[in-house]
Design a protein around this motif. Structure first.
Motif, PDB file in Angstrom:
ATOM      1  N   ASN A  22       0.830  -1.208   0.000  1.00 58.20           N
ATOM      2  CA  ASN A  22       0.000   0.000   0.000  1.00 58.20           C
ATOM      3  C   ASN A  22       0.859   1.250   0.000  1.00 58.20           C
ATOM      4  N   ALA A  23       0.753   2.038  -1.066  1.00 54.51           N
ATOM      5  CA  ALA A  23       1.371   3.366  -1.090  1.00 54.51           C
ATOM      6  C   ALA A  23       0.272   4.367  -0.749  1.00 54.51           C
ATOM      7  N   LEU A  24       0.184   4.709   0.523  1.00 57.71           N
ATOM      8  CA  LEU A  24      -0.898   5.573   1.001  1.00 57.71           C
ATOM      9  C   LEU A  24      -0.883   6.913   0.268  1.00 57.71           C
ATOM     10  N   HIS A  25       0.310   7.469   0.105  1.00 61.80           N
ATOM     11  CA  HIS A  25       0.513   8.718  -0.635  1.00 61.80           C
ATOM     12  C   HIS A  25       1.741   8.559  -1.531  1.00 61.80           C
ATOM     13  N   LEU A  26       1.936   9.513  -2.427  1.00 63.38           N
ATOM     14  CA  LEU A  26       3.121   9.482  -3.290  1.00 63.38           C
ATOM     15  C   LEU A  26       4.409   9.485  -2.463  1.00 63.38           C
ATOM     16  N   ASP A  27       4.413  10.241  -1.346  1.00 58.37           N
ATOM     17  CA  ASP A  27       5.643  10.308  -0.549  1.00 58.37           C
ATOM     18  C   ASP A  27       5.914   9.033   0.246  1.00 58.37           C
ATOM     19  N   CYS A  28       5.032   8.042   0.122  1.00 58.40           N
ATOM     20  CA  CYS A  28       5.298   6.732   0.728  1.00 58.40           C
ATOM     21  C   CYS A  28       6.126   5.841  -0.201  1.00 58.40           C
ATOM     22  N   CYS A  29       6.288   6.257  -1.465  1.00 54.42           N
ATOM     23  CA  CYS A  29       7.080   5.426  -2.384  1.00 54.42           C
ATOM     24  C   CYS A  29       8.042   6.242  -3.251  1.00 54.42           C
ATOM     25  N   PHE A  30       8.107   7.558  -3.016  1.00 46.71           N
ATOM     26  CA  PHE A  30       8.982   8.398  -3.842  1.00 46.71           C
ATOM     27  C   PHE A  30       9.208   9.742  -3.163  1.00 46.71           C
ATOM     28  N   GLN A  31      10.437  10.274  -3.308  1.00 41.74           N
ATOM     29  CA  GLN A  31      10.682  11.664  -2.901  1.00 41.74           C
ATOM     30  C   GLN A  31      11.998  12.168  -3.486  1.00 41.74           C
ATOM     31  N   PRO A  32      11.990  13.380  -4.060  1.00 43.25           N
ATOM     32  CA  PRO A  32      13.255  13.992  -4.466  1.00 43.25           C
ATOM     33  C   PRO A  32      14.077  14.341  -3.228  1.00 43.25           C
ATOM     34  N   VAL A  33      15.406  14.322  -3.373  1.00 43.51           N
ATOM     35  CA  VAL A  33      16.289  14.681  -2.257  1.00 43.51           C
ATOM     36  C   VAL A  33      17.557  15.304  -2.841  1.00 43.51           C
ATOM     37  N   GLY A  34      18.208  16.180  -2.061  1.00 46.50           N
ATOM     38  CA  GLY A  34      19.407  16.840  -2.575  1.00 46.50           C
ATOM     39  C   GLY A  34      19.082  17.732  -3.757  1.00 46.50           C
ATOM     40  N   SER A  60      11.145   6.444   2.209  1.00 52.28           N
ATOM     41  CA  SER A  60      11.046   7.557   1.252  1.00 52.28           C
ATOM     42  C   SER A  60      10.409   8.787   1.883  1.00 52.28           C
ATOM     43  N   ASN A  61      10.061   8.695   3.172  1.00 49.22           N
ATOM     44  CA  ASN A  61       9.306   9.774   3.813  1.00 49.22           C
ATOM     45  C   ASN A  61      10.175  10.595   4.766  1.00 49.22           C
ATOM     46  N   ILE A  62      11.429  10.834   4.346  1.00 46.55           N
ATOM     47  CA  ILE A  62      12.289  11.722   5.120  1.00 46.55           C
ATOM     48  C   ILE A  62      11.914  13.167   4.790  1.00 46.55           C
ATOM     49  N   PHE A  63      12.657  14.148   5.307  1.00 48.62           N
ATOM     50  CA  PHE A  63      12.280  15.548   5.090  1.00 48.62           C
ATOM     51  C   PHE A  63      13.523  16.399   4.901  1.00 48.62           C
ATOM     52  N   SER A  64      13.523  17.230   3.860  1.00 48.61           N
ATOM     53  CA  SER A  64      14.685  18.069   3.556  1.00 48.61           C
ATOM     54  C   SER A  64      14.556  19.457   4.167  1.00 48.61           C
ATOM     55  N   ILE A  65      15.625  19.876   4.846  1.00 52.04           N
ATOM     56  CA  ILE A  65      15.723  21.248   5.355  1.00 52.04           C
ATOM     57  C   ILE A  65      16.426  22.116   4.318  1.00 52.04           C
ATOM     58  N   ALA A  66      17.303  21.496   3.535  1.00 54.12           N
ATOM     59  CA  ALA A  66      18.047  22.185   2.474  1.00 54.12           C
ATOM     60  C   ALA A  66      18.529  21.107   1.504  1.00 54.12           C
ATOM     61  N   PRO A  67      19.078  21.487   0.341  1.00 53.59           N
ATOM     62  CA  PRO A  67      19.569  20.465  -0.582  1.00 53.59           C
ATOM     63  C   PRO A  67      20.635  19.565   0.067  1.00 53.59           C
ATOM     64  N   ASP A  68      21.363  20.123   1.046  1.00 50.36           N
ATOM     65  CA  ASP A  68      22.439  19.326   1.654  1.00 50.36           C
ATOM     66  C   ASP A  68      22.168  18.952   3.108  1.00 50.36           C
ATOM     67  N   VAL A  69      20.905  19.076   3.556  1.00 48.33           N
ATOM     68  CA  VAL A  69      20.545  18.682   4.934  1.00 48.33           C
ATOM     69  C   VAL A  69      19.183  17.989   4.934  1.00 48.33           C
ATOM     70  N   VAL A  70      19.126  16.767   5.472  1.00 46.79           N
ATOM     71  CA  VAL A  70      17.834  16.087   5.628  1.00 46.79           C
ATOM     72  C   VAL A  70      17.656  15.603   7.062  1.00 46.79           C
ATOM     73  N   ILE A  71      16.399  15.478   7.449  1.00 48.17           N
ATOM     74  CA  ILE A  71      16.064  14.784   8.701  1.00 48.17           C
ATOM     75  C   ILE A  71      15.621  13.379   8.296  1.00 48.17           C
ATOM     76  N   SER A  72      16.214  12.370   8.930  1.00 46.59           N
ATOM     77  CA  SER A  72      15.883  10.986   8.589  1.00 46.59           C
ATOM     78  C   SER A  72      15.753  10.164   9.872  1.00 46.59           C
ATOM     79  N   GLU A  73      15.080   9.043   9.763  1.00 47.85           N
ATOM     80  CA  GLU A  73      14.930   8.128  10.893  1.00 47.85           C
ATOM     81  C   GLU A  73      16.277   7.440  11.145  1.00 47.85           C
ATOM     82  N   ARG A  74      16.623   7.296  12.409  1.00 50.67           N
ATOM     83  CA  ARG A  74      17.975   6.808  12.747  1.00 50.67           C
ATOM     84  C   ARG A  74      18.208   5.345  12.356  1.00 50.67           C
ATOM     85  N   ASN A  75      17.120   4.592  12.151  1.00 56.27           N
ATOM     86  CA  ASN A  75      17.281   3.177  11.773  1.00 56.27           C
ATOM     87  C   ASN A  75      17.419   2.954  10.272  1.00 56.27           C
ATOM     88  N   PHE A  76      17.326   4.013   9.480  1.00 54.87           N
ATOM     89  CA  PHE A  76      17.408   3.870   8.019  1.00 54.87           C
ATOM     90  C   PHE A  76      18.887   3.795   7.591  1.00 54.87           C
TER      91      PHE A  76
END
Length: 304
Positions: free
Chosen positions: A195-207, A249-265
């Motif tokens: 189940n891909a609940l939303h697009l951001d559950c299976c895809f996201q641009p980063v950097g 795929s559901n991390i979050f970008s603060i800037a092109p060179d900074v992301v917040i991600s789950e520590r287990n990924f």
């Protein structure tokens, strides 16, 4: 006043709405759960505890503070889940679009009225009721708007199908200068691995040129392939079904060179660092049990 500006997923973040886990309402009854992952944890008696989720969101707020991001929070609705701010609205360019969400979540919009009142009312729009749309399905990407949808005739049978083709059409009308590209997503009411609940559950641009993607989240191989070709195979990080289930795929970008991600990924975070991206790791595994992660619980208002 808040001068809205969001043209993509990765430009430097200046202002954001962050969801809250306070007064979360406890464990829902099985028939109240919206998605197969929440159902799974209700059945297994592993549904997340409020204090754990509050701690996880506070860890994200601390990262925002570290980078000087202005953080807005919703007003608390007693005994109610307000974690997933992205569901209730989204910004494209300088326009705030109120989502047409599941009807019983309407009060979540009332709870951010103190934020909306700081936005030019002419820059707040809402699509007609029959155009279903949620922020997790919508990604501005420069000249493009990527939209997750479900085109099956059985759309009404899926509580996890949140954005329909009528909404895609309205998006194109509202932003005639953008190319709106829709992707038919795989839906399952019962299997969280399918189940891909939303697009951001299976895809996201980063950097500045990369993307995270899960092939099986897409029902049409050509649409998945279009994305891979758009970013270039060498710039795409393919995640497994297990990694999609865990919301990689559901991390979050603060800037092109900074992301917040789950520590287990581990695998993803190593790959991001190999591309010169700073990874701010936070605990978010409890919140992920509700089939949402970092992008789902944030609503960017201003990016540079």
């Amino acid at each position: 006043m808040i001068k809205l500006n969001v043209n993509d997923e990765t430009s430097r973040l200046r202002s954001v709405l962050l969801g809250t886990a306070r007064s979360n309402g406890g464990v829902p009854a099985l028939d109240e759960a919206y998605d197969p992952k929440s159902m799974l944890h209700i059945k297994q008696k592993t549904y997340p505890k409020e204090e754990d989720m509050v701690r996880e969101i506070e860890a994200v707020e601390a990262v925002f503070n570290k980078y000087g991001v202005q953080v807005f929070r919703p007003k608390i609705i007693e005994n109610y889940n307000q974690i997933f701010a992205r569901d209730i609205g989204f910004v494209i360019d300088n326009v705030f679009i109120k989502a047409n969400i599941l009807p019983d979540r309407e009060q979540e919009l009332d709870a951010i009225q103190h934020v909306l009142s700081q936005i030019d009312p002419e820059k707040i729009i809402r699509f007609p009721e029959e155009a279903h749309i949620e922020g997790g399905d919508v990604m501005p990407h420069g000249d493009y708007i990527f939209v997750g949808t479900y085109r099956g005739k059985d759309y009404p049978d899926y509580i996890i199908a949140r954005t329909n083709m009528k909404a895609v059409e309205y998006l194109q009308k509202a932003f005639p200068n953008k190319k709106v590209v829709s992707f038919n997503l795989r839906k399952s009411n019962t299997n969280a691995y399918e189940n891909a609940l939303h697009l951001d559950c299976c895809f996201q641009p980063v950097g500045d040129k990369y993307a995270i993607i899960h092939k099986n989240g897409f029902l049409v191989e050509e649409e998945y392939q279009w994305l891979v070709d758009h970013f270039g195979t060498e710039h795409v990080f393919e995640i497994t079904a297990e990694e999609m289930f865990n919301m990689n795929s559901n991390i979050f970008s603060i800037a092109p060179d900074v992301v917040i991600s789950e520590r287990n990924f581990t695998r993803l975070n190593e790959w991001l660092r190999s591309k010169g991206i700073t990874v701010e790791e936070v605990p978010y595994a409890e919140i992920s049990k509700q089939e949402g992660l970092l992008r789902c619980s944030t609503l960017p208002l201003v990016r540079e």
